[in-house]
Design an enzyme around this catalytic site. Sequence first.
Site, short mmCIF file in Angstrom:
data_model
loop_
_atom_site.label_atom_id
_atom_site.label_comp_id
_atom_site.label_asym_id
_atom_site.label_seq_id
_atom_site.Cartn_x
_atom_site.Cartn_y
_atom_site.Cartn_z
N LYS A 175 0.87 -1.23 -0.34
CA LYS A 175 0.10 -0.04 -0.37
C LYS A 175 0.58 0.87 -0.33
O LYS A 175 2.14 1.40 0.53
CB LYS A 175 -1.05 0.40 1.32
CG LYS A 175 -2.20 1.09 1.06
CD LYS A 175 -3.09 0.72 0.38
CE LYS A 175 -4.69 1.13 0.41
NZ LYS A 175 -5.85 0.42 -0.22
N ASP B 278 -7.05 4.72 -4.72
CA ASP B 278 -7.99 4.66 -3.67
C ASP B 278 -8.28 5.42 -2.63
O ASP B 278 -8.30 6.10 -3.64
CB ASP B 278 -6.33 4.02 -2.55
CG ASP B 278 -7.23 3.34 -1.21
OD1 ASP B 278 -7.94 2.33 -0.91
OD2 ASP B 278 -7.32 4.14 0.01
#
Length: 447
Positions: free
Chosen positions: A126, A166
Amino acid sequence: MESKIKGFMDLVKQRNQNEPEFLQAVQEVAETVIPYIASKEIYNGKNILLRMVEPERVLMFRVPWIDDTGEIVVNRGFRIEMNSAIGPYKGGLRFHPSVNLSILKFLAFEQVFKNALTTLPMGGGKGGADFDPKGKSDREIMRFCQSFMSELFRHIGPNTDIPAGDIGVGGREIGYLFGMYKKLRNEFTGVLTGKGMSWGGSLIRPEATGYGTVYFAQSMLETKGDTLKGKTVAVSGSGNVAQYACEKAFQMGAKVVTLSDSSGFIYDEDGIDAEKLAYVMELKNEKRARISEYLTKYPSAKFFKSQRPWSVKCDVAMPCATQNEVSTEEAKTLLKNGCIAISEGANMPSEPGAIEAFQEAKILYAPGKASNAGGVATSGLEMSQNSLRIVWTREEVDERLQRIMSKIHNSCIKYGKQDDGYIDYVRGANIAGFVKVADAMLAQGVV
Ligand code: NAP
């Protein structure tokens, strides 16, 4: 067993001080996985979970860029390469002022389990930056993305680490990031997912997280002989995940009555239909406006400033905005109002006390790492199409997505079904994800 979990958590806390979100995510996994490890000879005594909570690599870098007034701005960029036991690192990029190491480490840790659940060969990662895209011009966004990629490009690649979107990173940002990567590397590869359709993207990728969240809700309801048809649904957020959760929910016969953003939520008692959703998409994706503007076109709806939608009476709740957006109190209100199922589109949106309340009440509760895995699963399908240099039809991708969501649901049942028949989806998702990654780690030695 409690002292074992406490001992483990004490060590993790000591090493990761000031990282509350990361510790919250690890605690939830530790509580379900440590007892499982203790019961299995092959995993016991090998410190596998301890290895899994330590990122393989953490990158932090300066992102300098020039705004439209000529001012030099400095943001902080991150990439957490958490675990590559079952495939290259895979996970989104978040651009939001709240981004820090704790939030990205929690997201990367959850991603490892989620990606394992999809059945596709993807490790977990991430990244992102503490950059706020709100109020920025297109050119500022482009300059920021280019500066961000001018460092990140060294660390990623189609067989190494494949970022996606995201919060704050959608099609526009992926375009600018991809353009810069291509220029710096002089190669056209599937290094990012969520790409545009004319340059390597996959049909259904934008819809996948929201659609998957709804498919998962339907699978949960089916275990009770029920369906979404006729159900009242409360959705939070109004970004990518919320929009498509809303769309699939009404397509399946449910009535979606709320959407929100960081300024508050709208309540439309008549339900948000295709026409109203198209207006929301125009507001949020093109005009970059606030959700309260929904009322300028649909004045019979109500806007609740600075509030979240969990006070509204609903059968099913789908938190699709951000972490810790459902408090223990709000969970109790949902239960009091008759809510029977929670399918999380966001990552870790329910606080630990809220999860406890849902599970104590024995309602259907799916953690995001299972219910929102459709997004990354379809990113995996985008990678496959890029490697094969082919494009699957909408129907083909949607069918694969539905099959994957159904397999994830089955894995949760396999490891989460209790003696009284209650399905503990948290336990199911954590153990199923753990087993896949742990087996690969054991096979590959201490590395
Ligand atoms: P997005 O398109 O940027 O939308 C985010 C939405 O959540 C916006 O409505 C935003 O409101 C709201 N929001 C964000 N931070 C908030 C906060 N602190 N308080 C209240 N509202 C807030 O992002 P997204 O892609 O839909 O992601 C939403 C969630 O789903 C995140 O938890 C993300 O990690 C998760 N997720 C996304 C994907 C994916 O494929 N995109 C996949 C799996 C999981 P404002 O506009 O006011 O900020």
